[in-house]
Design a protein around this motif. Sequence first.
Motif, mmCIF file in Angstrom:
data_model
loop_
_atom_site.group_PDB
_atom_site.id
_atom_site.type_symbol
_atom_site.label_atom_id
_atom_site.label_comp_id
_atom_site.label_asym_id
_atom_site.label_seq_id
_atom_site.Cartn_x
_atom_site.Cartn_y
_atom_site.Cartn_z
ATOM 1 N N LEU B 193 -36.491 61.004 6.302
ATOM 2 C CA LEU B 193 -37.444 59.919 6.544
ATOM 3 C C LEU B 193 -37.986 59.328 5.257
ATOM 4 O O LEU B 193 -38.334 58.162 5.188
ATOM 5 C CB LEU B 193 -38.619 60.426 7.388
ATOM 6 C CG LEU B 193 -38.334 60.546 8.883
ATOM 7 C CD1 LEU B 193 -39.570 61.053 9.599
ATOM 8 C CD2 LEU B 193 -37.884 59.215 9.468
ATOM 9 N N LEU B 194 -38.075 60.119 4.216
ATOM 10 C CA LEU B 194 -38.582 59.617 2.946
ATOM 11 C C LEU B 194 -37.514 58.866 2.152
ATOM 12 O O LEU B 194 -37.780 58.359 1.076
ATOM 13 C CB LEU B 194 -39.103 60.776 2.095
ATOM 14 C CG LEU B 194 -40.482 61.277 2.481
ATOM 15 C CD1 LEU B 194 -40.814 62.546 1.712
ATOM 16 C CD2 LEU B 194 -41.525 60.215 2.203
ATOM 17 N N GLY B 195 -36.340 58.830 2.708
ATOM 18 C CA GLY B 195 -35.262 58.154 2.005
ATOM 19 C C GLY B 195 -34.468 59.151 1.195
ATOM 20 O O GLY B 195 -34.966 59.749 0.247
ATOM 21 N N ASN B 196 -33.248 59.359 1.581
ATOM 22 C CA ASN B 196 -32.476 60.409 0.949
ATOM 23 C C ASN B 196 -31.006 60.054 0.983
ATOM 24 O O ASN B 196 -30.460 59.743 2.023
ATOM 25 C CB ASN B 196 -32.724 61.707 1.718
ATOM 26 C CG ASN B 196 -31.967 62.842 1.091
ATOM 27 O OD1 ASN B 196 -31.560 62.779 -0.064
ATOM 28 N ND2 ASN B 196 -31.773 63.884 1.867
ATOM 29 N N LEU B 197 -30.382 60.103 -0.193
ATOM 30 C CA LEU B 197 -28.972 59.732 -0.273
ATOM 31 C C LEU B 197 -28.050 60.933 -0.376
ATOM 32 O O LEU B 197 -26.839 60.767 -0.375
ATOM 33 C CB LEU B 197 -28.744 58.816 -1.478
ATOM 34 C CG LEU B 197 -29.120 57.346 -1.267
ATOM 35 C CD1 LEU B 197 -29.490 56.711 -2.581
ATOM 36 C CD2 LEU B 197 -27.987 56.581 -0.617
ATOM 37 N N SER B 198 -28.626 62.154 -0.444
ATOM 38 C CA SER B 198 -27.701 63.283 -0.545
ATOM 39 C C SER B 198 -27.039 63.480 0.815
ATOM 40 O O SER B 198 -27.624 63.206 1.856
ATOM 41 C CB SER B 198 -28.435 64.554 -0.994
ATOM 42 O OG SER B 198 -29.583 64.731 -0.239
ATOM 43 N N GLY B 263 -30.564 54.272 9.311
ATOM 44 C CA GLY B 263 -29.766 55.298 9.972
ATOM 45 C C GLY B 263 -29.014 56.171 8.976
ATOM 46 O O GLY B 263 -28.810 57.357 9.205
ATOM 47 N N ILE B 264 -28.626 55.601 7.850
ATOM 48 C CA ILE B 264 -27.853 56.382 6.874
ATOM 49 C C ILE B 264 -28.751 57.076 5.861
ATOM 50 O O ILE B 264 -28.600 58.267 5.601
ATOM 51 C CB ILE B 264 -26.852 55.466 6.121
ATOM 52 C CG1 ILE B 264 -25.887 54.829 7.112
ATOM 53 C CG2 ILE B 264 -26.073 56.258 5.071
ATOM 54 C CD1 ILE B 264 -25.046 53.737 6.517
ATOM 55 N N VAL B 265 -29.707 56.351 5.306
ATOM 56 C CA VAL B 265 -30.458 56.922 4.178
ATOM 57 C C VAL B 265 -31.958 57.077 4.445
ATOM 58 O O VAL B 265 -32.699 57.490 3.563
ATOM 59 C CB VAL B 265 -30.268 56.071 2.896
ATOM 60 C CG1 VAL B 265 -28.809 55.996 2.536
ATOM 61 C CG2 VAL B 265 -30.850 54.684 3.058
ATOM 62 N N VAL B 317 -33.899 67.332 -6.539
ATOM 63 C CA VAL B 317 -33.659 65.931 -6.199
ATOM 64 C C VAL B 317 -34.906 65.398 -5.510
ATOM 65 O O VAL B 317 -35.392 65.977 -4.554
ATOM 66 C CB VAL B 317 -32.441 65.785 -5.270
ATOM 67 C CG1 VAL B 317 -32.263 64.325 -4.894
ATOM 68 C CG2 VAL B 317 -31.206 66.320 -5.945
ATOM 69 N N LEU B 318 -35.432 64.316 -6.055
ATOM 70 C CA LEU B 318 -36.600 63.672 -5.473
ATOM 71 C C LEU B 318 -36.100 62.690 -4.408
ATOM 72 O O LEU B 318 -35.087 62.041 -4.614
ATOM 73 C CB LEU B 318 -37.302 62.909 -6.595
ATOM 74 C CG LEU B 318 -38.798 62.679 -6.528
ATOM 75 C CD1 LEU B 318 -39.551 63.984 -6.480
ATOM 76 C CD2 LEU B 318 -39.215 61.871 -7.739
#
Lengths: 267, 343
Positions: B193-198, B263-265, B317-318
């Motif tokens: 929810l905080l935004g994550n690309l891993s 939906g993705i990140v 990772v932030l």
Amino acid sequence: MTISARNISWSIGGQTIVNDVSFDIVPGEFFGIIGPNGSGKTTLISLISGLRKPRNGHVNLFGEPMASLAKRQISQRIALVEQHAETTERITARQAVELGRTPHLGALTPWSQADDAIVDAALREVKMSTFAHRLWYTLSGGERQRLHIARALAQQPEILILDEPTNHLDVGHQLGLLELVRQQRDLTVIAALHDLSHAAMFCDRVAIMHGGRLVVLGPPAEVLTTKVITDVFGVSAEIERGDDGELQIRYRRPKPHRPQLQLVQSV
Amino acid sequence: MTTATASWTKRSGAVFAALVMLIIALWLGAAIGETAIPMDIVAKTVANRLWSAGYPLEPLDEGIIWNYRLSRAVVAACCGAALGLSGVVLQSLLRNALADPYILGISAGASTGAVSVAILGVGGGLLTLPIGAFAGALLAFGLVSLLAVRAGSGTNAIILAGVAGSQLFNALTSFIVTKAANAEQARGIMFWLLGNLSGVRWEDVGQSFPVALAGLLVCLWHARALDAFTFGTESAASLGIPVRRVYVVLIGVSALMTAVMVGIVGSIGFVGLVIPHAARMLVGVRHGVLLPASAMTGAVFMIVADIVSRIILPGQVLPIGVITALVGAPAFAMILTQKKARA
């Protein structure tokens, strides 16, 4: 006929704003729509410019029902200048005028040299060529309104519709702007005005609106009478005709309001 | 006049420069990380994978670059481009310098839609996560605009309505997650929810790239229409713009782009707000150039933000949303005060 309105009405929330109005606009004339605040001028303007559809009646544009025309077709023939159209975008004077080419350009039509020439001519027409690169927010009210006129001219319309175009301007700019519009050849002009002297000075014909109805229609010298002014605007006025046929309208100060309750006795 | 040809060469120069910037950003995105990998290895990996160049490389390096970092950088780029475009569209149509999908609650609605499908199983397996997110995004925007209309015409009404909408949908998301997810799911979702690309892979590129590209093309098709909104909707209508249709199409496209990226990140804030302003400073207000410039700036910004999020805390990772908010919140404050100064 350019624009013909036939028995058009418009209402909102059970209140009739424009009530059964009909008129025909003669090509090339300067047609004024006057009336007090709330008489339905602005709504009438939006009905005849195709922004709103009348609830009853219909408007024809060059013989074709306006309702059957696409927005784009209408905007190639009618240009509208609103009362007070503003922006906070950092656009230049020239960019504002360039918007007038929108009805003539498709999504993939490139901007051409012809478009540049039309915009240059429109800027010259309103004497704003030297301001072309100034940012919008640095310009005065009069300059902005002249640019709106230039934008409308860049639309290359046959009909120019103005909704109280001089509302926020001082008297010099008011007269200058109306004279500028008056000088346009081959252009039919329809303008909502609230200043009767302006209507008398510039219009070939005026339509007087009152309570949503069109009460009189004709040349200013015939329809602007003391009786009409009293009935419609609720003020008494004197009208003088100058030697050159120009109407001079002078208003009388309303009678002072008498308090309803008075002291019965003072000793 | 020779301005037409002059602007043509100027424009192709700018497009070329933007593409070079984008490639450099992607390159850096693949090279920088917990273990730095030399730039030439990155180039050789790409050559091996795309054209079977056959350079002898360490399989581990090649795997990291291709499977993890490059896919991640490409998704970041698509996401940044999509959010930048959404911001331009919303700011122009609503004529509000503070409009963006995050502030207007569209991202929050998309999150709620996504978790409804993923955790509650809304739609009984018929709905996919992006469709759920899209429905949530549209619902949120619908509610927020209704509230704004009811609240009155001031320019701040829609922003305040957006605040209320975001709070509501974020609360709903938390409620759904707390009620229905197990502890491990909940942790994963909160991070997302905080935004994550891993965890982003090439399949996600297959989803985000077509959406970002289609979004850019639809917006570009409407570039002149967006210009015509400069002086408001009435003025646009009098210039022959079918206002209602343009609203439906462009708000729909913005909601779709936002929903797919959420939906993705996850929901990443402030990109849609800041990027259009930065792009306007670079190329001006004309949408024909502003739209591609915003897409490019957004793409580069997100790749860089992702790199920073990976290296700023060694060994950790932030969430990328933290980085964008650290840049975006002060920018929001600047736009707010500037707007007041000019009004």
